[in-house]
Motif scaffolding. Structure first.
Motif, PDB file in Angstrom:
ATOM      1  N   ALA A 231       0.820  -1.204   0.000  1.00 31.13           N
ATOM      2  CA  ALA A 231       0.000   0.000   0.000  1.00 31.13           C
ATOM      3  C   ALA A 231       0.859   1.261   0.000  1.00 31.13           C
ATOM      4  O   ALA A 231       0.544   2.248  -0.679  1.00 31.13           O
ATOM      5  CB  ALA A 231      -0.928  -0.005   1.221  1.00 31.13           C
ATOM      6  N   GLY A 232       1.961   1.240   0.744  1.00 35.17           N
ATOM      7  CA  GLY A 232       2.836   2.401   0.757  1.00 35.17           C
ATOM      8  C   GLY A 232       3.436   2.688  -0.608  1.00 35.17           C
ATOM      9  O   GLY A 232       3.553   3.846  -1.024  1.00 35.17           O
ATOM     10  N   THR A 233       3.799   1.626  -1.335  1.00 32.80           N
ATOM     11  CA  THR A 233       4.343   1.805  -2.682  1.00 32.80           C
ATOM     12  C   THR A 233       3.295   2.383  -3.627  1.00 32.80           C
ATOM     13  O   THR A 233       3.581   3.286  -4.423  1.00 32.80           O
ATOM     14  CB  THR A 233       4.852   0.454  -3.221  1.00 32.80           C
ATOM     15  N   LEU A 234       2.066   1.860  -3.529  1.00 31.97           N
ATOM     16  CA  LEU A 234       0.993   2.386  -4.369  1.00 31.97           C
ATOM     17  C   LEU A 234       0.694   3.844  -4.033  1.00 31.97           C
ATOM     18  O   LEU A 234       0.464   4.660  -4.930  1.00 31.97           O
ATOM     19  CB  LEU A 234      -0.263   1.532  -4.192  1.00 31.97           C
ATOM     20  N   ALA A 235       0.697   4.166  -2.747  1.00 28.62           N
ATOM     21  CA  ALA A 235       0.426   5.548  -2.345  1.00 28.62           C
ATOM     22  C   ALA A 235       1.508   6.495  -2.858  1.00 28.62           C
ATOM     23  O   ALA A 235       1.218   7.627  -3.263  1.00 28.62           O
ATOM     24  CB  ALA A 235       0.320   5.638  -0.825  1.00 28.62           C
ATOM     25  N   ASP A 236       2.757   6.056  -2.851  1.00 29.65           N
ATOM     26  CA  ASP A 236       3.829   6.876  -3.410  1.00 29.65           C
ATOM     27  C   ASP A 236       3.584   7.154  -4.890  1.00 29.65           C
ATOM     28  O   ASP A 236       3.795   8.272  -5.378  1.00 29.65           O
ATOM     29  CB  ASP A 236       5.179   6.184  -3.233  1.00 29.65           C
ATOM     30  N   ALA A 237       3.134   6.117  -5.627  1.00 29.81           N
ATOM     31  CA  ALA A 237       2.864   6.286  -7.055  1.00 29.81           C
ATOM     32  C   ALA A 237       1.724   7.271  -7.276  1.00 29.81           C
ATOM     33  O   ALA A 237       1.782   8.113  -8.185  1.00 29.81           O
ATOM     34  CB  ALA A 237       2.540   4.930  -7.690  1.00 29.81           C
ATOM     35  N   VAL A 238       0.685   7.189  -6.450  1.00 23.80           N
ATOM     36  CA  VAL A 238      -0.420   8.148  -6.562  1.00 23.80           C
ATOM     37  C   VAL A 238       0.073   9.552  -6.249  1.00 23.80           C
ATOM     38  O   VAL A 238      -0.255  10.516  -6.961  1.00 23.80           O
ATOM     39  CB  VAL A 238      -1.565   7.758  -5.602  1.00 23.80           C
ATOM     40  N   GLY A 239       0.876   9.680  -5.205  1.00 25.49           N
ATOM     41  CA  GLY A 239       1.392  10.994  -4.849  1.00 25.49           C
ATOM     42  C   GLY A 239       2.186  11.623  -5.983  1.00 25.49           C
ATOM     43  O   GLY A 239       2.043  12.812  -6.275  1.00 25.49           O
ATOM     44  N   ARG A 240       3.019  10.813  -6.631  1.00 21.24           N
ATOM     45  CA  ARG A 240       3.795  11.340  -7.762  1.00 21.24           C
ATOM     46  C   ARG A 240       2.887  11.735  -8.917  1.00 21.24           C
ATOM     47  O   ARG A 240       3.073  12.775  -9.552  1.00 21.24           O
ATOM     48  CB  ARG A 240       4.825  10.302  -8.218  1.00 21.24           C
ATOM     49  N   SER A 241       1.880  10.902  -9.203  1.00 17.19           N
ATOM     50  CA  SER A 241       1.008  11.201 -10.341  1.00 17.19           C
ATOM     51  C   SER A 241       0.134  12.423 -10.097  1.00 17.19           C
ATOM     52  O   SER A 241      -0.232  13.132 -11.030  1.00 17.19           O
ATOM     53  CB  SER A 241       0.128   9.986 -10.661  1.00 17.19           C
ATOM     54  N   LEU A 242      -0.193  12.678  -8.827  1.00 21.52           N
ATOM     55  CA  LEU A 242      -1.018  13.844  -8.495  1.00 21.52           C
ATOM     56  C   LEU A 242      -0.190  15.061  -8.118  1.00 21.52           C
ATOM     57  O   LEU A 242      -0.725  16.081  -7.703  1.00 21.52           O
ATOM     58  CB  LEU A 242      -1.971  13.500  -7.345  1.00 21.52           C
ATOM     59  N   GLY A 243       1.132  14.928  -8.189  1.00 21.69           N
ATOM     60  CA  GLY A 243       1.995  16.063  -7.906  1.00 21.69           C
ATOM     61  C   GLY A 243       2.307  16.251  -6.450  1.00 21.69           C
ATOM     62  O   GLY A 243       2.824  17.298  -6.055  1.00 21.69           O
ATOM     63  N   ALA A 244       2.011  15.232  -5.599  1.00 26.45           N
ATOM     64  CA  ALA A 244       2.350  15.319  -4.181  1.00 26.45           C
ATOM     65  C   ALA A 244       3.506  14.386  -3.912  1.00 26.45           C
ATOM     66  O   ALA A 244       3.367  13.193  -4.086  1.00 26.45           O
ATOM     67  CB  ALA A 244       1.148  14.932  -3.318  1.00 26.45           C
ATOM     68  N   PRO A 245       4.672  14.878  -3.541  1.00 30.12           N
ATOM     69  CA  PRO A 245       5.824  14.013  -3.359  1.00 30.12           C
ATOM     70  C   PRO A 245       5.603  13.004  -2.246  1.00 30.12           C
ATOM     71  O   PRO A 245       5.038  13.331  -1.201  1.00 30.12           O
ATOM     72  CB  PRO A 245       6.966  14.985  -2.994  1.00 30.12           C
ATOM     73  N   GLY A 246       6.036  11.736  -2.489  1.00 30.76           N
ATOM     74  CA  GLY A 246       5.946  10.712  -1.466  1.00 30.76           C
ATOM     75  C   GLY A 246       6.885  11.030  -0.323  1.00 30.76           C
ATOM     76  O   GLY A 246       7.889  11.728  -0.469  1.00 30.76           O
ATOM     77  N   ARG A 247       6.551  10.515   0.858  1.00 27.78           N
ATOM     78  CA  ARG A 247       7.382  10.759   2.040  1.00 27.78           C
ATOM     79  C   ARG A 247       7.953   9.435   2.522  1.00 27.78           C
ATOM     80  O   ARG A 247       7.365   8.374   2.336  1.00 27.78           O
ATOM     81  CB  ARG A 247       6.532  11.375   3.160  1.00 27.78           C
ATOM     82  N   ALA A 248       9.097   9.494   3.134  1.00 28.99           N
ATOM     83  CA  ALA A 248       9.736   8.289   3.607  1.00 28.99           C
ATOM     84  C   ALA A 248       8.900   7.638   4.679  1.00 28.99           C
ATOM     85  O   ALA A 248       8.338   8.313   5.544  1.00 28.99           O
ATOM     86  CB  ALA A 248      11.124   8.617   4.178  1.00 28.99           C
ATOM     87  N   GLY A 249       8.821   6.272   4.585  1.00 26.11           N
ATOM     88  CA  GLY A 249       8.095   5.529   5.621  1.00 26.11           C
ATOM     89  C   GLY A 249       6.636   5.449   5.297  1.00 26.11           C
ATOM     90  O   GLY A 249       5.956   6.465   5.151  1.00 26.11           O
ATOM     91  N   SER A 250       6.084   4.249   5.109  1.00 23.26           N
ATOM     92  CA  SER A 250       4.682   4.101   4.794  1.00 23.26           C
ATOM     93  C   SER A 250       3.872   4.056   6.062  1.00 23.26           C
ATOM     94  O   SER A 250       4.258   3.484   7.062  1.00 23.26           O
ATOM     95  CB  SER A 250       4.449   2.809   3.995  1.00 23.26           C
ATOM     96  N   ALA A 251       2.709   4.696   6.012  1.00 18.57           N
ATOM     97  CA  ALA A 251       1.833   4.717   7.176  1.00 18.57           C
ATOM     98  C   ALA A 251       0.945   3.493   7.165  1.00 18.57           C
ATOM     99  O   ALA A 251       0.619   2.953   6.135  1.00 18.57           O
ATOM    100  CB  ALA A 251       0.981   5.982   7.173  1.00 18.57           C
ATOM    101  N   GLY A 252       0.489   3.078   8.309  1.00 20.60           N
ATOM    102  CA  GLY A 252      -0.411   1.944   8.398  1.00 20.60           C
ATOM    103  C   GLY A 252      -0.939   1.824   9.807  1.00 20.60           C
ATOM    104  O   GLY A 252      -0.443   2.446  10.737  1.00 20.60           O
TER     105      GLY A 252
END
Length: 255
Positions: A231-252
């Motif tokens: 999920a963290g990897t997918l969220a990073d991809a969404v963040g990049r596609s929407l222009g929001a940079p991913g942050r280190a460490g996935s939340a859960g």
């Protein structure tokens, strides 16, 4: 995936067919049958300007390997997205164990798209691999799914999760693991080409997700820690596609 490796997958399937059939039957007979996640198939993460998330797909979307959808892929993706996008997430699940790309489109999508969504995530490929779909057929079925979803929802962004690497599934013996791994890679390569479409993003499954320690008891699905990492990897991809940079460490939910 190179044409040579794709051809090798086809040749290995034909040449090893008797062994593969026997191994497949044994795996089906001996692998524990885990249920899908229980509880509500929708939920929310509090925050401003909620994004409406719809996730469709096979058993990983059905939450096999987790107790609830909050612990499974969709719930953990919602938490990770809320962290990265700094907004609320309203999420819904439309998944079925055993579904392939064609059945998701024909049997699940209409109902799932009756409510609006701002982001569609599609997680498929394992069943299409096991059913020996060709890369071309899988690509066509995925494309038809995306077109049908956008016909119902409007031009929403779409995130295509990559095909999980079956070559690393602990439940699969060799050579079945090798052959299905090659075939899955071919389908994954075909799916990645759809990222050429407007507002479609492809995100491969990270190798860390298939660490044997992160699998559920069946050796075939992620457990909650594996879902959290994915999920963290997918969220990073969404963040990049929407222009929001991913942050280190996935939340859960568990950290």
């Amino acid at each position: 995936m190179s044409p040579f490796r794709a051809g090798l997958a086809v040749a290995a399937t034909a040449g090893l067919a008797p062994v593969l059939v026997a191994q497949g039957l044994r795996v089906r007979r001996t692998t524990p049958r885990l249920p899908g996640a229980t509880g509500p198939r929708h939920g929310s993460v509090p925050g401003p300007d909620p994004l409406r998330l719809l996730v469709v797909g096979e058993s990983t979307v059905d939450g096999v390997g987790a107790r609830t959808h909050e612990e499974a892929l969709t719930g953990q993706l919602a938490v990770a997205l809320a962290s990265r996008l700094h907004r609320g997430i309203s999420w819904r699940v439309a998944g079925r164990t055993g579904a392939n790309a064609r059945t998701v489109r024909s049997e699940l999508l209409d109902e799932a798209c009756r409510e609006p969504a701002d982001l569609l995530v599609v997680a498929l490929g394992v069943n299409d691999t096991i059913e020996l779909r060709s890369p071309g057929r899988y690509r066509c079925d995925l494309l038809a799914l995306v077109v049908a979803a956008r016909r119902a929802l409007g031009p929403v962004p779409v995130l295509l999760a990559g095909v999980p690497p079956l070559r690393a599934f602990p439940a699969l013996p060799q050579p079945l693991r090798l052959v299905l791994g090659l075939r899955g890679e071919a389908l994954d390569t075909a799916a990645a080409t759809l990222a050429a479409l407007p507002d479609v993003t492809y995100c491969p499954v990270p190798g860390e997700v298939v660490d044997p320690a992160l699998f559920a008891a069946d050796g075939f699905h992620p457990g909650p820690p594996g879902y959290r990492l994915w999920a963290g990897t997918l969220a990073d991809a969404v963040g990049r596609s929407l222009g929001a940079p991913g942050r280190a460490g996935s939340a859960g939910p568990n950290g």
